[in-house]
Design a protein around this motif. Structure first.
Motif, short mmCIF file in Angstrom:
data_model
loop_
_atom_site.label_atom_id
_atom_site.label_comp_id
_atom_site.label_asym_id
_atom_site.label_seq_id
_atom_site.Cartn_x
_atom_site.Cartn_y
_atom_site.Cartn_z
N GLN A 23 0.83 -1.20 0.00
CA GLN A 23 0.00 0.00 0.00
C GLN A 23 0.87 1.26 0.00
OE1 GLN A 23 -2.58 0.42 3.45
NE2 GLN A 23 -4.28 0.94 2.07
N ARG A 24 1.91 1.27 0.80
CA ARG A 24 2.81 2.42 0.88
C ARG A 24 3.53 2.63 -0.46
NH1 ARG A 24 6.26 0.65 4.52
NH2 ARG A 24 4.74 0.98 6.16
N TYR A 25 4.00 1.54 -1.05
CA TYR A 25 4.69 1.63 -2.34
C TYR A 25 3.77 2.24 -3.40
CZ TYR A 25 7.16 0.26 -6.59
OH TYR A 25 7.79 0.28 -7.81
N LEU A 26 2.54 1.75 -3.46
CA LEU A 26 1.59 2.26 -4.46
C LEU A 26 1.26 3.73 -4.22
CD1 LEU A 26 -0.74 -0.85 -4.66
CD2 LEU A 26 0.88 -0.08 -6.40
N ASP A 27 1.12 4.12 -2.96
CA ASP A 27 0.87 5.53 -2.64
C ASP A 27 2.03 6.41 -3.10
OD1 ASP A 27 -1.62 5.05 -1.52
OD2 ASP A 27 -0.88 5.03 0.55
N GLU A 28 3.26 5.94 -2.87
CA GLU A 28 4.44 6.71 -3.27
C GLU A 28 4.57 6.81 -4.78
OE1 GLU A 28 7.68 4.76 -1.28
OE2 GLU A 28 7.11 5.60 0.69
N GLU A 29 4.07 5.80 -5.50
CA GLU A 29 4.12 5.81 -6.96
C GLU A 29 2.95 6.61 -7.57
OE1 GLU A 29 6.46 4.42 -9.17
OE2 GLU A 29 7.61 4.32 -7.31
N GLY A 30 2.08 7.12 -6.73
CA GLY A 30 0.95 7.91 -7.22
C GLY A 30 -0.23 7.08 -7.68
N GLU A 31 -0.30 5.84 -7.22
CA GLU A 31 -1.41 4.94 -7.57
C GLU A 31 -2.09 4.45 -6.30
OE1 GLU A 31 -2.76 4.02 -10.48
OE2 GLU A 31 -1.41 5.42 -11.47
N PRO A 32 -2.75 5.35 -5.58
CA PRO A 32 -3.40 4.91 -4.34
C PRO A 32 -4.58 3.98 -4.62
CG PRO A 32 -4.00 7.17 -4.84
CD PRO A 32 -2.98 6.76 -5.87
N PHE A 33 -4.62 2.90 -3.90
CA PHE A 33 -5.71 1.93 -3.98
C PHE A 33 -6.50 2.02 -2.68
CE2 PHE A 33 -3.34 0.44 -7.38
CZ PHE A 33 -3.69 -0.80 -7.86
N SER A 34 -7.78 1.75 -2.75
CA SER A 34 -8.53 1.61 -1.51
C SER A 34 -8.13 0.28 -0.88
CB SER A 34 -10.04 1.63 -1.78
OG SER A 34 -10.45 0.42 -2.40
N LYS A 35 -8.41 0.14 0.39
CA LYS A 35 -8.06 -1.10 1.10
C LYS A 35 -8.73 -2.30 0.44
CE LYS A 35 -8.03 -3.18 5.67
NZ LYS A 35 -8.39 -3.06 7.07
N LYS A 36 -10.00 -2.15 0.11
CA LYS A 36 -10.76 -3.24 -0.52
C LYS A 36 -10.20 -3.59 -1.89
CE LYS A 36 -15.12 -5.25 -1.36
NZ LYS A 36 -14.62 -6.51 -1.75
N GLU A 37 -9.87 -2.58 -2.70
CA GLU A 37 -9.30 -2.84 -4.02
C GLU A 37 -8.00 -3.64 -3.92
OE1 GLU A 37 -10.30 0.76 -7.11
OE2 GLU A 37 -8.82 1.16 -5.55
N LEU A 38 -7.16 -3.23 -2.99
CA LEU A 38 -5.87 -3.91 -2.83
C LEU A 38 -6.07 -5.33 -2.31
CD1 LEU A 38 -2.85 -3.88 -3.08
CD2 LEU A 38 -2.71 -2.68 -0.88
N GLU A 39 -6.94 -5.51 -1.34
CA GLU A 39 -7.22 -6.86 -0.83
C GLU A 39 -7.74 -7.77 -1.93
OE1 GLU A 39 -10.00 -6.17 2.33
OE2 GLU A 39 -8.42 -5.83 3.82
N ASP A 40 -8.70 -7.27 -2.72
CA ASP A 40 -9.28 -8.06 -3.81
C ASP A 40 -8.23 -8.41 -4.86
OD1 ASP A 40 -11.70 -7.88 -2.50
OD2 ASP A 40 -12.54 -6.37 -3.86
N THR A 41 -7.38 -7.46 -5.18
CA THR A 41 -6.34 -7.69 -6.19
C THR A 41 -5.32 -8.70 -5.70
OG1 THR A 41 -6.65 -5.41 -7.00
CG2 THR A 41 -4.65 -6.56 -7.68
N LEU A 42 -4.91 -8.60 -4.45
CA LEU A 42 -3.96 -9.57 -3.89
C LEU A 42 -4.57 -10.98 -3.89
CD1 LEU A 42 -2.47 -7.49 -0.97
CD2 LEU A 42 -1.21 -8.36 -2.95
N LYS A 43 -5.84 -11.10 -3.48
CA LYS A 43 -6.51 -12.40 -3.47
C LYS A 43 -6.57 -12.99 -4.89
CE LYS A 43 -9.37 -11.61 0.58
NZ LYS A 43 -10.73 -11.31 1.07
#
Length: 76
Positions: A23-43
């Protein structure tokens, strides 16, 4: 890039990463994901066999080897 590509890029860069690290990496790259989006994508990536998850840490899935590649190409 789509969501899966961004998450794969983050895990490739971090090698072993927790949810917060990704999540931190994506925020720093300018691609913030919501918690749900990131959880779903990881799954989804774990289900596809592209990532492995153990005790909350994600990494790229290990290569299956040449036998698996030949089986994919030529079937049983």
């Amino acid at each position: 890039m789509d969501r899966e590509a961004w998450v794969m890029r983050a895990v490739e860069a971090l090698r072993f990463a927790t949810f917060k690290d990704i999540q931190r990496y994506l925020d720093e790259e300018g691609e913030p994901f919501s918690k749900k989006e990131l959880e779903d994508t990881l799954k989804a990536l774990v289900a596809k066999g592209l990532l492995e998850e153990k005790e909350g840490t994600y990494r790229l899935a290990r290569k299956k080897g040449s036998a698996e590649a030949l089986k994919k190409l030529f079937g049983d």
